[in-house]
Design an enzyme around this catalytic site. Sequence first.
Site, PDB file in Angstrom:
ATOM      1  N   HIS A  59       9.299  -8.718  -8.004  1.00 34.29           N
ATOM      2  CA  HIS A  59       8.742  -7.685  -7.549  1.00 34.29           C
ATOM      3  C   HIS A  59       8.153  -7.408  -6.146  1.00 34.29           C
ATOM      4  O   HIS A  59       7.381  -8.123  -5.562  1.00 34.29           O
ATOM      5  CB  HIS A  59       7.073  -7.673  -8.239  1.00 34.29           C
ATOM      6  CG  HIS A  59       6.232  -6.640  -7.855  1.00 34.29           C
ATOM      7  ND1 HIS A  59       6.378  -5.248  -8.260  1.00 34.29           N
ATOM      8  CD2 HIS A  59       4.923  -6.763  -7.525  1.00 34.29           C
ATOM      9  CE1 HIS A  59       5.231  -4.639  -7.780  1.00 34.29           C
ATOM     10  NE2 HIS A  59       4.497  -5.442  -7.096  1.00 34.29           N
TER      11      HIS A  59
ATOM     12  N   THR B 237      -3.151  -0.010  -2.789  1.00 32.48           N
ATOM     13  CA  THR B 237      -2.533   0.478  -4.120  1.00 32.48           C
ATOM     14  C   THR B 237      -3.608   0.530  -5.102  1.00 32.48           C
ATOM     15  O   THR B 237      -4.252  -0.810  -5.191  1.00 32.48           O
ATOM     16  CB  THR B 237      -1.092   0.036  -4.456  1.00 32.48           C
ATOM     17  OG1 THR B 237      -1.188  -1.486  -4.988  1.00 32.48           O
ATOM     18  CG2 THR B 237      -0.213   0.164  -3.505  1.00 32.48           C
TER      19      THR B 237
ATOM     20  N   ARG C 237       8.062   3.428 -11.414  1.00 27.94           N
ATOM     21  CA  ARG C 237       8.452   4.329  -9.922  1.00 27.94           C
ATOM     22  C   ARG C 237       9.720   4.816 -10.046  1.00 27.94           C
ATOM     23  O   ARG C 237      10.045   5.828  -9.878  1.00 27.94           O
ATOM     24  CB  ARG C 237       8.151   3.170  -8.658  1.00 27.94           C
ATOM     25  CG  ARG C 237       6.547   2.978  -8.505  1.00 27.94           C
ATOM     26  CD  ARG C 237       6.438   2.223  -7.022  1.00 27.94           C
ATOM     27  NE  ARG C 237       5.263   2.036  -6.821  1.00 27.94           N
ATOM     28  CZ  ARG C 237       4.568   0.862  -6.498  1.00 27.94           C
ATOM     29  NH1 ARG C 237       5.330  -0.325  -6.583  1.00 27.94           N
ATOM     30  NH2 ARG C 237       3.393   0.700  -6.116  1.00 27.94           N
TER      31      ARG C 237
END
EC number: 1.1.1.27
Length: 332
Positions: A193, A248, A169
């Site tokens: 994360h 997601t 990203r």
Amino acid sequence: MSTKEKLISHVMKEEPVGSRSKVTVVGVGMVGMASAISVLLKDLCDELALVDVMEEKLKGEVMDLQHGSLFLKTHKIVADKDYSVTANSKVVVVTAGARQQEGESRLNLVQRNVNIFKFIIPNIVKYSPNCIIMVVSNPVDILTYVAWKLSGFPRHRVIGSGTNLDSARFRHLMGEKLNIHPSSCHGWIVGEHGDSSVPVWSGVNVAGVSLQGLNPKMGVEGDSENWKAVHKQVVDGAYEVIRLKGYTSWAIGMSVADLVESIIKNLHKVHPVSTLVQGMHGVKDEVFMSIPCVLGNSGLTDVIHMTLKAEEEKQLVTSAETLWGVQKELTL
């Protein structure tokens, strides 16, 4: 004689040959199926196994994939709620767990998913004692630690997907800002994360040119170009996708396949994945976090010694303390 007997004459009796690159995905939710299709489309395995407790959904998903067999190069796609279907896997990808809700931090998910892992991990070990476990379920760093403890595996065979996606990203957003393809934008997100991840601004470069060398304020307050907002977008990215579509899937699925490829093909590529970092960069506690690691056929073979600035190292230690604060309360 049957049609098959009329059509085919055997030249030899075929001996059963074990799979050389079997991949199992545990959990057929959005992330699990995105991971499965990403692995299949990259031709990474000679057998794919799916496991889930939801039998109807599992059956539907495997049928749907099998119906596309003509378009794939994976000979065998199987599924069952019984873990015997996973036997002799090379890599087992664990995506099962309670789904992250809108606005919910990854750390809030933890105890619900720990209890699920107490069932999953022993079954993986039972049928694939030599496999590499890749944890994707959130909060991934803590659950990688949990999988390591429950499995009894050496640390190099229990890996968390970690910040491989965060770094992707980051590089995508850098590319957007510079109008350069992400593969030519080099930068690393390390640590958790999640919300306390650490962007290594000192290492960000394009074609070997340090961007912080060009803009010393990059990533700190007072930067007129506001590069700090890029990291905020990385952190907020998953929450925004969840807000917009409910979950997601695609990017994390592609990230998983990227990691599986490095293992199956023995590429020795460097990825930011979650591993035991105790004793590194000032981290004192037994926590798993992402740092750059080399992945190959044996699993996680090496870690890279990052050159961090004092502030970056401080943020990494803070990230570790955040994880430890939750982890020490767990009942395994």
